[in-house]
Enzyme design. Structure first.
Site, PDB file in Angstrom:
ATOM      1  N   PRO A 118      17.490  26.603 -18.279  1.00 34.16           N
ATOM      2  CA  PRO A 118      17.985  27.275 -17.074  1.00 34.16           C
ATOM      3  C   PRO A 118      17.289  28.623 -16.877  1.00 34.16           C
ATOM      4  O   PRO A 118      17.071  29.368 -17.827  1.00 34.16           O
ATOM      5  CB  PRO A 118      19.478  27.444 -17.355  1.00 34.16           C
ATOM      6  CG  PRO A 118      19.799  26.318 -18.289  1.00 34.16           C
ATOM      7  CD  PRO A 118      18.579  26.171 -19.159  1.00 34.16           C
ATOM      8  N   CYS A 119      16.961  28.921 -15.631  1.00 34.07           N
ATOM      9  CA  CYS A 119      16.091  30.071 -15.345  1.00 34.07           C
ATOM     10  C   CYS A 119      16.814  31.372 -15.020  1.00 34.07           C
ATOM     11  O   CYS A 119      16.176  32.421 -14.927  1.00 34.07           O
ATOM     12  CB  CYS A 119      15.157  29.727 -14.191  1.00 34.07           C
ATOM     13  SG  CYS A 119      16.022  29.558 -12.609  1.00 34.07           S
ATOM     14  N   GLN A 120      18.141  31.341 -14.843  1.00 32.67           N
ATOM     15  CA  GLN A 120      18.843  32.503 -14.301  1.00 32.67           C
ATOM     16  C   GLN A 120      18.485  33.817 -14.986  1.00 32.67           C
ATOM     17  O   GLN A 120      18.194  34.805 -14.327  1.00 32.67           O
ATOM     18  CB  GLN A 120      20.368  32.309 -14.355  1.00 32.67           C
ATOM     19  CG  GLN A 120      20.860  31.199 -13.487  1.00 32.67           C
ATOM     20  CD  GLN A 120      21.014  29.902 -14.259  1.00 32.67           C
ATOM     21  OE1 GLN A 120      20.241  29.583 -15.149  1.00 32.67           O
ATOM     22  NE2 GLN A 120      22.023  29.135 -13.900  1.00 32.67           N
TER      23      GLN A 120
END
Length: 193
Positions: free
Chosen positions: A82-84
Protein backbone atom coordinates in the site's frame (compact mmCIF):
# COMPACT_ATOMS: atom_id res chain seq x y z
CA UNK A 1 3.29 -19.87 -15.44
CA UNK A 2 2.70 -19.86 -11.68
CA UNK A 3 2.29 -16.41 -10.13
CA UNK A 4 2.50 -15.31 -6.50
CA UNK A 5 0.88 -11.88 -6.06
CA UNK A 6 1.38 -10.18 -2.71
CA UNK A 7 -0.86 -7.25 -1.67
CA UNK A 8 -2.88 -8.30 -4.73
CA UNK A 9 -5.59 -5.64 -4.56
CA UNK A 10 -8.11 -6.08 -7.38
CA UNK A 11 -5.81 -8.53 -9.19
CA UNK A 12 -4.54 -6.02 -11.72
CA UNK A 13 -1.66 -8.45 -12.25
CA UNK A 14 -4.09 -10.99 -13.71
CA UNK A 15 -5.64 -8.29 -15.88
CA UNK A 16 -2.19 -7.40 -17.21
CA UNK A 17 -1.18 -10.99 -17.92
CA UNK A 18 -4.51 -11.51 -19.70
CA UNK A 19 -4.04 -8.39 -21.86
CA UNK A 20 -0.52 -9.53 -22.73
CA UNK A 21 -1.77 -12.99 -23.69
CA UNK A 22 0.37 -14.70 -21.03
CA UNK A 23 -1.16 -17.98 -19.87
CA UNK A 24 -1.41 -18.35 -16.10
CA UNK A 25 -1.46 -21.89 -14.73
CA UNK A 26 -1.98 -20.94 -11.07
CA UNK A 27 -2.37 -17.50 -9.54
CA UNK A 28 -1.95 -17.21 -5.76
CA UNK A 29 -3.22 -13.92 -4.30
CA UNK A 30 -2.44 -12.49 -0.89
CA UNK A 31 -5.02 -9.84 0.03
CA UNK A 32 -7.04 -8.94 3.15
CA UNK A 33 -9.48 -6.28 1.88
CA UNK A 34 -12.87 -7.98 1.46
CA UNK A 35 -13.99 -5.78 -1.47
CA UNK A 36 -10.77 -6.55 -3.36
CA UNK A 37 -11.14 -10.29 -2.70
CA UNK A 38 -14.80 -10.21 -3.79
CA UNK A 39 -13.88 -8.36 -7.00
CA UNK A 40 -11.08 -10.82 -7.76
CA UNK A 41 -13.35 -13.82 -7.15
CA UNK A 42 -15.90 -12.33 -9.55
CA UNK A 43 -13.39 -11.52 -12.30
CA UNK A 44 -10.95 -14.41 -11.80
CA UNK A 45 -12.72 -17.31 -10.06
CA UNK A 46 -9.71 -19.65 -10.32
CA UNK A 47 -7.58 -17.42 -8.08
CA UNK A 48 -6.12 -19.19 -5.07
CA UNK A 49 -6.60 -16.82 -2.12
CA UNK A 50 -3.94 -17.22 0.55
CA UNK A 51 -4.69 -14.51 3.13
CA UNK A 52 -2.50 -12.00 4.96
CA UNK A 53 1.00 -11.34 3.60
CA UNK A 54 2.29 -11.17 7.20
CA UNK A 55 1.45 -14.86 7.66
CA UNK A 56 3.03 -16.23 4.48
CA UNK A 57 6.24 -18.23 4.48
CA UNK A 58 7.94 -20.33 1.83
CA UNK A 59 10.31 -23.14 2.67
CA UNK A 60 11.56 -26.22 0.80
CA UNK A 61 9.13 -25.68 -2.08
CA UNK A 62 6.05 -25.27 0.11
CA UNK A 63 4.04 -22.08 0.52
CA UNK A 64 2.57 -21.79 4.03
CA UNK A 65 -0.44 -19.45 4.27
CA UNK A 66 -3.56 -18.58 6.27
CA UNK A 67 -5.53 -20.82 3.90
CA UNK A 68 -3.33 -23.90 3.85
CA UNK A 69 -0.02 -25.17 2.54
CA UNK A 70 0.78 -25.50 -1.16
CA UNK A 71 3.63 -27.42 -2.73
CA UNK A 72 4.46 -25.03 -5.56
CA UNK A 73 7.26 -23.49 -7.60
CA UNK A 74 6.71 -19.90 -8.73
CA UNK A 75 7.91 -18.33 -11.95
CA UNK A 76 7.21 -14.76 -10.86
CA UNK A 77 6.40 -12.84 -7.69
CA UNK A 78 4.57 -9.53 -8.12
CA UNK A 79 3.72 -6.98 -5.47
CA UNK A 80 3.20 -3.38 -4.50
CA UNK A 81 2.67 -2.59 -0.85
CA UNK A 82 0.00 0.00 0.00
CA UNK A 83 1.31 3.41 -1.04
CA UNK A 84 -0.34 5.79 1.45
CA UNK A 85 2.64 6.44 3.68
CA UNK A 86 5.04 6.66 0.70
CA UNK A 87 2.83 9.04 -1.28
CA UNK A 88 3.69 12.70 -1.83
CA UNK A 89 -0.07 13.31 -1.49
CA UNK A 90 0.07 12.30 2.19
CA UNK A 91 0.61 15.00 4.83
CA UNK A 92 4.34 15.21 5.39
CA UNK A 93 4.18 14.20 9.08
CA UNK A 94 2.34 11.02 8.06
CA UNK A 95 4.70 10.19 5.17
CA UNK A 96 6.64 7.64 7.24
CA UNK A 97 7.25 5.14 4.43
CA UNK A 98 8.84 1.85 5.43
CA UNK A 99 8.25 2.57 9.13
CA UNK A 100 4.49 2.09 8.58
CA UNK A 101 4.12 -1.66 9.23
CA UNK A 102 0.40 -1.65 8.33
CA UNK A 103 0.74 -0.07 4.86
CA UNK A 104 3.87 0.94 2.94
CA UNK A 105 6.14 -0.99 5.29
CA UNK A 106 4.50 -4.21 4.10
CA UNK A 107 7.15 -3.98 1.37
CA UNK A 108 9.52 -5.57 3.91
CA UNK A 109 7.23 -8.61 4.28
CA UNK A 110 6.86 -8.85 0.50
CA UNK A 111 10.61 -8.63 0.02
CA UNK A 112 11.17 -11.33 2.67
CA UNK A 113 8.79 -13.64 0.82
CA UNK A 114 10.44 -12.75 -2.51
CA UNK A 115 13.81 -13.85 -1.10
CA UNK A 116 12.31 -17.06 0.32
CA UNK A 117 10.60 -17.98 -2.98
CA UNK A 118 13.54 -16.90 -5.18
CA UNK A 119 11.55 -16.94 -8.45
CA UNK A 120 13.05 -16.44 -11.88
CA UNK A 121 11.34 -13.02 -12.13
CA UNK A 122 9.81 -10.38 -9.91
CA UNK A 123 8.01 -7.10 -10.43
CA UNK A 124 7.38 -4.55 -7.68
CA UNK A 125 5.59 -1.24 -8.18
CA UNK A 126 4.83 1.75 -6.03
CA UNK A 127 4.46 5.50 -6.15
CA UNK A 128 7.30 7.97 -6.42
CA UNK A 129 8.48 8.40 -2.83
CA UNK A 130 11.14 9.95 -0.63
CA UNK A 131 14.59 9.17 -1.98
CA UNK A 132 15.56 7.49 1.31
CA UNK A 133 12.79 4.88 0.98
CA UNK A 134 13.45 4.44 -2.74
CA UNK A 135 17.14 3.78 -2.00
CA UNK A 136 16.31 1.14 0.64
CA UNK A 137 13.98 -0.67 -1.78
CA UNK A 138 16.58 -0.46 -4.54
CA UNK A 139 19.23 -1.92 -2.26
CA UNK A 140 16.98 -4.74 -1.01
CA UNK A 141 15.67 -5.74 -4.47
CA UNK A 142 19.08 -5.35 -6.11
CA UNK A 143 17.74 -3.43 -9.12
CA UNK A 144 17.20 0.22 -10.00
CA UNK A 145 13.63 1.40 -10.47
CA UNK A 146 12.15 2.46 -13.77
CA UNK A 147 9.96 5.56 -13.48
CA UNK A 148 6.83 5.56 -15.63
CA UNK A 149 3.90 7.93 -15.41
CA UNK A 150 0.68 6.15 -16.35
CA UNK A 151 -0.38 9.24 -18.32
CA UNK A 152 1.87 7.94 -21.10
CA UNK A 153 -0.43 4.98 -21.79
CA UNK A 154 -3.72 5.73 -19.98
CA UNK A 155 -5.97 8.63 -19.09
CA UNK A 156 -4.68 8.61 -15.51
CA UNK A 157 -1.86 10.65 -14.06
CA UNK A 158 -0.01 8.23 -11.80
CA UNK A 159 3.73 8.61 -11.40
CA UNK A 160 5.10 5.16 -10.46
CA UNK A 161 8.35 3.35 -9.83
CA UNK A 162 8.85 -0.24 -11.03
CA UNK A 163 11.59 -2.54 -9.76
CA UNK A 164 12.04 -5.72 -11.81
CA UNK A 165 14.57 -8.26 -12.97
CA UNK A 166 12.60 -8.99 -16.15
CA UNK A 167 15.07 -8.33 -18.98
CA UNK A 168 14.66 -5.63 -21.63
CA UNK A 169 12.15 -3.51 -19.71
CA UNK A 170 12.55 0.20 -20.29
CA UNK A 171 10.60 3.41 -20.66
CA UNK A 172 7.50 3.19 -22.82
CA UNK A 173 6.37 5.26 -25.77
CA UNK A 174 3.55 7.71 -25.12
CA UNK A 175 0.18 6.77 -26.60
CA UNK A 176 -1.34 10.27 -26.14
CA UNK A 177 -4.64 8.88 -24.80
CA UNK A 178 -7.02 11.55 -23.53
CA UNK A 179 -10.16 11.06 -21.42
CA UNK A 180 -12.52 12.22 -24.17
CA UNK A 181 -10.99 9.66 -26.56
CA UNK A 182 -12.41 6.82 -24.46
CA UNK A 183 -15.70 8.27 -23.18
CA UNK A 184 -18.89 7.31 -24.94
CA UNK A 185 -21.42 10.19 -25.30
CA UNK A 186 -19.93 12.17 -22.44
CA UNK A 187 -17.60 15.11 -22.07
CA UNK A 188 -14.83 15.64 -19.53
CA UNK A 189 -13.16 19.10 -19.34
CA UNK A 190 -9.60 17.79 -18.82
CA UNK A 191 -7.26 15.72 -20.99
CA UNK A 192 -6.17 13.48 -18.09
CA UNK A 193 -7.72 12.51 -14.76
Amino acid sequence: MNVLSLCDGLSCGQMSFEKLGIKIDKYYASEIKEIAIKTTKQNFPNTIHIGDVNNIHYKDGTLYTDNGSFKEKFDIVIFGSPCQSFSRAMKSDMRIGLEDEMRSGLFLQCNRILKEVSPKYFLMENVVMKKEDENVITKLTGVNPIRINSKEITTQIKDKLYWTNIPNISKIDSKEIKVNNILKKKYYPFEKA
